[in-house]
Design a protein around this motif. Structure first.
Motif, mmCIF file in Angstrom:
data_model
loop_
_atom_site.group_PDB
_atom_site.id
_atom_site.type_symbol
_atom_site.label_atom_id
_atom_site.label_comp_id
_atom_site.label_asym_id
_atom_site.label_seq_id
_atom_site.Cartn_x
_atom_site.Cartn_y
_atom_site.Cartn_z
ATOM 1 N N CYS A 21 0.817 -1.313 -0.042
ATOM 2 C CA CYS A 21 -0.065 -0.087 -0.099
ATOM 3 C C CYS A 21 0.855 1.221 0.072
ATOM 4 C CB CYS A 21 -0.895 0.044 1.352
ATOM 5 S SG CYS A 21 -2.066 -1.222 1.094
ATOM 6 N N THR A 22 2.012 1.193 0.300
ATOM 7 C CA THR A 22 3.003 2.356 0.480
ATOM 8 C C THR A 22 3.792 2.370 -0.618
ATOM 9 O OG1 THR A 22 4.758 1.255 1.716
ATOM 10 C CG2 THR A 22 2.940 2.471 2.986
ATOM 11 N N TYR A 23 3.839 1.285 -1.573
ATOM 12 C CA TYR A 23 4.793 1.322 -2.833
ATOM 13 C C TYR A 23 3.878 2.228 -3.792
ATOM 14 C CZ TYR A 23 7.873 -0.470 -6.439
ATOM 15 O OH TYR A 23 8.496 -0.581 -7.486
ATOM 16 N N VAL A 24 4.543 3.145 -4.290
ATOM 17 C CA VAL A 24 4.239 4.213 -5.276
ATOM 18 C C VAL A 24 4.777 4.169 -6.566
ATOM 19 C CG1 VAL A 24 3.210 5.991 -3.571
ATOM 20 C CG2 VAL A 24 5.467 5.998 -4.459
ATOM 21 N N GLY A 25 4.282 4.688 -7.702
ATOM 22 C CA GLY A 25 4.804 4.349 -9.175
ATOM 23 C C GLY A 25 6.417 5.014 -8.991
ATOM 24 N N SER A 26 6.520 6.149 -8.276
ATOM 25 C CA SER A 26 7.604 6.859 -8.491
ATOM 26 C C SER A 26 8.842 6.014 -7.961
ATOM 27 C CB SER A 26 7.470 7.979 -7.958
ATOM 28 O OG SER A 26 7.262 7.980 -6.414
ATOM 29 N N ASP A 27 8.587 5.063 -7.113
ATOM 30 C CA ASP A 27 9.622 3.933 -6.576
ATOM 31 C C ASP A 27 10.312 3.270 -7.485
ATOM 32 O OD1 ASP A 27 8.689 4.966 -4.194
ATOM 33 O OD2 ASP A 27 7.822 3.114 -3.343
ATOM 34 N N ASP A 28 9.864 3.108 -8.713
ATOM 35 C CA ASP A 28 10.280 2.092 -9.944
ATOM 36 C C ASP A 28 11.626 3.004 -10.481
ATOM 37 O OD1 ASP A 28 8.551 -0.106 -9.955
ATOM 38 O OD2 ASP A 28 7.053 1.193 -10.697
ATOM 39 N N SER A 29 11.411 4.276 -10.482
ATOM 40 C CA SER A 29 12.350 4.995 -11.344
ATOM 41 C C SER A 29 13.158 5.977 -10.338
ATOM 42 C CB SER A 29 11.927 6.023 -12.490
ATOM 43 O OG SER A 29 10.661 6.720 -12.083
ATOM 44 N N ALA A 30 13.081 5.598 -9.121
ATOM 45 C CA ALA A 30 13.727 6.576 -8.094
ATOM 46 C C ALA A 30 15.089 6.875 -8.379
ATOM 47 C CB ALA A 30 13.594 6.228 -6.386
ATOM 48 N N ALA A 31 15.881 6.031 -8.900
ATOM 49 C CA ALA A 31 17.658 5.964 -8.926
ATOM 50 C C ALA A 31 17.751 6.477 -10.573
ATOM 51 C CB ALA A 31 18.166 4.872 -8.665
ATOM 52 N N ASP A 34 0.519 3.424 -14.488
ATOM 53 C CA ASP A 34 0.142 2.586 -15.400
ATOM 54 C C ASP A 34 0.020 1.258 -15.155
ATOM 55 O OD1 ASP A 34 -1.029 2.008 -17.669
ATOM 56 O OD2 ASP A 34 0.356 2.412 -19.120
ATOM 57 N N PHE A 35 -0.921 0.551 -15.246
ATOM 58 C CA PHE A 35 -1.143 -1.003 -14.803
ATOM 59 C C PHE A 35 -0.296 -1.850 -15.730
ATOM 60 C CE2 PHE A 35 -4.622 -0.653 -17.500
ATOM 61 C CZ PHE A 35 -4.813 -2.090 -17.993
ATOM 62 N N LEU A 36 -0.323 -1.592 -17.140
ATOM 63 C CA LEU A 36 -0.049 -2.372 -18.404
ATOM 64 C C LEU A 36 1.397 -2.809 -18.493
ATOM 65 C CD1 LEU A 36 -1.724 -4.171 -20.405
ATOM 66 C CD2 LEU A 36 -1.323 -2.383 -22.151
ATOM 67 N N PRO A 37 2.158 -1.767 -18.354
ATOM 68 C CA PRO A 37 3.742 -2.082 -18.251
ATOM 69 C C PRO A 37 4.159 -3.015 -17.108
ATOM 70 C CG PRO A 37 3.196 0.218 -18.821
ATOM 71 C CD PRO A 37 2.022 -0.261 -18.392
ATOM 72 N N ARG A 38 3.339 -2.862 -16.157
ATOM 73 C CA ARG A 38 3.806 -3.877 -14.990
ATOM 74 C C ARG A 38 3.049 -4.881 -14.626
ATOM 75 N NH1 ARG A 38 3.431 2.024 -13.396
ATOM 76 N NH2 ARG A 38 5.196 2.649 -12.252
ATOM 77 N N THR A 39 2.242 -5.110 -15.550
ATOM 78 C CA THR A 39 1.516 -6.647 -15.244
ATOM 79 C C THR A 39 2.082 -7.618 -16.093
ATOM 80 O OG1 THR A 39 -0.644 -5.374 -15.084
ATOM 81 C CG2 THR A 39 -0.842 -7.737 -15.379
ATOM 82 N N ALA A 40 2.702 -8.724 -15.390
ATOM 83 C CA ALA A 40 3.446 -9.708 -16.080
ATOM 84 C C ALA A 40 2.134 -10.772 -16.435
ATOM 85 C CB ALA A 40 4.742 -10.435 -15.265
ATOM 86 N N MET A 84 13.160 3.056 -21.266
ATOM 87 C CA MET A 84 11.852 3.442 -20.460
ATOM 88 C C MET A 84 11.895 4.926 -20.300
ATOM 89 S SD MET A 84 10.677 0.500 -20.715
ATOM 90 C CE MET A 84 9.031 0.705 -19.751
ATOM 91 N N TYR A 85 10.972 5.590 -20.248
ATOM 92 C CA TYR A 85 10.594 7.011 -19.971
ATOM 93 C C TYR A 85 9.559 7.139 -19.101
ATOM 94 C CZ TYR A 85 13.758 8.355 -23.624
ATOM 95 O OH TYR A 85 14.929 8.522 -24.554
ATOM 96 N N HIS A 86 9.929 7.514 -17.671
ATOM 97 C CA HIS A 86 8.936 7.175 -16.669
ATOM 98 C C HIS A 86 8.363 8.931 -16.267
ATOM 99 C CE1 HIS A 86 7.357 5.668 -12.638
ATOM 100 N NE2 HIS A 86 6.470 5.689 -13.466
ATOM 101 N N GLY A 109 14.427 -5.544 -12.192
ATOM 102 C CA GLY A 109 13.346 -4.497 -11.626
ATOM 103 C C GLY A 109 12.729 -3.548 -12.839
ATOM 104 N N ARG A 110 12.452 -4.291 -13.694
ATOM 105 C CA ARG A 110 11.867 -3.338 -14.881
ATOM 106 C C ARG A 110 10.552 -3.348 -14.939
ATOM 107 N NH1 ARG A 110 14.156 -2.591 -19.909
ATOM 108 N NH2 ARG A 110 12.937 -2.273 -21.779
ATOM 109 N N PHE A 111 9.801 -2.477 -13.976
ATOM 110 C CA PHE A 111 8.368 -2.352 -13.795
ATOM 111 C C PHE A 111 7.742 -3.555 -13.412
ATOM 112 C CE2 PHE A 111 9.251 1.535 -16.251
ATOM 113 C CZ PHE A 111 8.806 2.455 -15.539
#
Length: 449
Positions: free
Chosen positions: A23-33, A235-241, A286-288, A312-314
Motif C-alpha cells: 500500500c505504501t509502494y508508489v509508481g515513482s519508486d520504480d524510477s527513483a534512481a 500505469d498498470f499495463l507495463p507492470r502486469t506480467a 523506458m521514460y517514466h 526490476g523493470r516495472f
C-alpha cells in the motif's frame, strides 16, 4: 494452544507487513534512481502522442475532440488513413503521415477498442511461450499483426523514404495494443531494412505509449537503442506480467485481477523471473513520467526519468486508484507536454555551453547506457542475452548467416519483380517444432525451457 496462537500472530504480522509494503509502494519508486533525459531527447514524445490521437479523429480538418492546442499537424501531409473496415480485423486502425517539419515518416497505430471483437481476437491469439523470434519470445498475435501491416504498407513506406532522398527518419508509434504491434514491426524492419530501400538502423525509431508487454527481456534490452517506451506514473499495463490474453479476459474485474497478480508476484523470487525466457516485458528504453508522490495530495509538476532497466523493470503492481486512468493517452499527452515545457525552462536558465556539444555528450551517454544494459543482462544470466547486439561468430552461425544471405539475394531478385512477402521473409528465420509452432533456426536444437 500457545503454539497455535504464536503461529497466528506470525501470520498476521506477515500479512500486515506485506499489506503495508504494497500500500505504501508508489509508481515513482520504480524510477527513483534514474537520471533525467534532456529536452531534445524527450521532445518528440508529446508530438507522437498527438499523432496517435489523430488516428481516432474521422476528419482532421474538423476535429471533434482535439487535445489542448490542437493536433498541430498538417492534414495535407496525411498520406493514408486506415479504418477497422479496411484492416479486416488484422490490425488496429493506423495513419501514415509525412512530417516535413521534423523530417520524419510516421506510422501511428491506435490503442485497444473495447467495443471491437477483432482487437480481443488479436490479444487472445497467444499462449505463454508460443512464439519465438530473433532469439527470444514475443506475443504471437501482435507479431502476426505487424507482419500483416508490413505486407500492406511496406511498399508505401519504401516509396516515401526513397522519394525524400533517404534523408527522413522512419518512426513507428502506437498506444496500448498498438504499441506492441509497433514494437514488433520495428524489430522486423531493423533486421530487414534492405526491404524498405536499405534504411539503416540509425534512421528507425519506435515510440510505444503505455506499452504492452510484448517481448522477452533479452529483446527488450537489445532494441533499446531504437525503441522508446513512455509510462505515466502508475500505469498498470507495463507492470502486469500476466499475459495480455489473460488480462483482457478479466477486463471488467481488473482491480481484482491486479490485486491477485500483486499477491502472487510477492512470492516469486527476482532471479526466477529473470531466468524465465517466456516472461514478456515492455520494450526498449523506458521514460517514466512522475507526477505524484507518497502521502501527498494532487498532481505535482511532472518530471521525466529514463533508463534501460534490466532487473526490476516495472515488475511491481502499484495498488493505486490511478492505475487505469494513467493508461489513457490523453493524460499521457498532457503530462508529457508539461514535462517538456519544464525541461526547456530549466535548460534555458542553466545552459552555459553550446547546445551542439551538450547534445553530442548526451548521445555518447545513451550509447554507453545501452552497452552497459546489454552487459548487465549477460551478468544476470538472462536467457539468450548477448553482450553486443551482434551474434557471436561460430561455424553454426556462419552457416545460418550464409543461408540468410542467399535467401536475401533470392528474395531481392523476386522483390524487384513484385512486392515483398513479409510472411516469407520472417519465416526464413524459423522452422516448425514438434508442436507445430514456428521456432527460430538457430534455437531449434535448444532444450525447451
Amino acid at each position: 494452544m500457545s503454539v497455535s496462537c504464536g503461529v497466528e500472530c506470525v501470520v498476521i504480522l506477515g500479512c500486515m507487513r506485506w499489506a503495508w509494503k504494497r500500500c505504501t509502494y508508489v509508481g515513482s519508486d520504480d524510477s527513483a534512481a534514474w537520471p533525467c533525459p534532456t529536452a531534445d531527447e524527450f521532445e518528440p514524445v508529446p508530438h507522437i502522442c498527438r499523432l496517435i490521437l489523430a488516428v481516432y479523429e474521422p476528419d482532421l480538418r474538423n476535429p471533434q475532440f482535439p487535445p489542448a492546442g490542437g493536433y498541430r499537424l498538417n492534414p495535407d501531409w496525411v498520406i493514408k488513413r486506415v479504418t477497422y473496415e479496411q484492416t479486416l480485423g488484422q490490425s488496429p486502425p493506423y495513419l501514415i503521415y509525412t512530417d516535413h517539419d521534423h523530417r520524419e515518416i510516421v506510422l501511428a497505430i491506435r490503442g485497444l477498442n473495447l467495443a471491437k471483437e477483432s482487437d480481443y481476437k488479436l490479444l487472445l491469439n497467444n499462449r505463454l511461450g508460443m512464439q519465438m523470434f530473433d532469439g527470444g519470445f514475443v506475443h504471437h498475435g501482435l507479431l502476426k499483426s505487424a507482419i500483416w501491416l508490413l505486407n500492406e504498407e511496406s511498399e508505401t513506406l519504401k516509396r516515401l523514404w526513397l522519394d525524400h532522398g533517404s534523408d527522413y527518419r522512419m518512426v513507428f508509434a502506437g498506444h496500448s495494443l498498438g504499441s506492441g504491434v509497433a514494437a514488433l514491426l520495428t524489430v522486423i524492419v531493423v533486421n530487414h531494412g534492405d526491404r524498405l530501400g536499405g534504411i539503416p538502423r540509425s534512421k528507425v525509431r519506435c515510440y510505444t505509449i503505455a506499452p504492452a508487454r510484448c517481448m522477452s527481456l533479452n529483446l527488450a534490452v537489445k532494441y533499446a537503442d531504437v525503441i522508446h517506451s513512455i509510462v505515466l506514473q502508475d500505469d498498470f499495463l507495463p507492470r502486469t506480467a500476466t499475459p495480455l490474453e489473460d488480462i483482457f479476459k478479466s477486463i471488467f474485474c481488473l482491480p481484482c485481477l491486479l490485486f491477485l497478480v500483486c499477491l502472487r508476484d510477492t512470492f516469486i523470487p527476482e532471479g526466477r523471473k529473470l531466468r524465465d525466457p517466456r516472461r514478456l516485458y515492455a520494450p526498449g528504453r523506458m521514460y517514466h513520467i512522475v507526477e505524484r508522490k507518497f502521502c501527498r495530495c494532487g498532481r505535482y509538476p511532472p518530471e521525466v526519468r529514463t533508463a534501460i532497466p534490466v532487473d526490476g523493470r516495472f515488475e511491481h503492481i502499484v495498488l493505486s486508484c490511478n492505475a487505469t486512468s494513467d493508461h489513457g493517452i490523453i493524460w499521457i499527452e498532457r503530462e508529457a507536454e508539461k514535462a517538456l515545457e519544464r525541461m526547456k525552462e530549466s535548460c534555458a536558465g542553466t545552459v552555459t555551453t553550446p547546445p551542439i556539444v551538450q547534445k553530442l555528450e548526451r548521445l555518447q551517454t545513451i550509447e554507453k547506457e545501452h552497452k552497459d544494459a546489454l552487459e548487465r543482462a549477460v551478468s544476470l544470466n538472462v536467457p539468450h542475452a548477448v553482450a553486443t547486439d551482434e551474434e557471436p561468430l561460430n561455424e553454426q552461425n556462419t552457416e545460418v548467416s550464409d543461408s540468410r544471405n542467399d535467401d536475401a539475394q533470392e528474395s531481392a531478385s523476386k522483390s524487384s519483380r513484385g512486392t515483398t512477402n513479409w510472411d516469407e521473409v520472417v519465416e526464413k528465420l524459423f522452422k516448425k517444432n514438434r508442436s507445430g509452432n514456428l521456432q527460430l533456426n538457430r534455437d531449434a536444437n535448444a532444450p525447451n525451457q
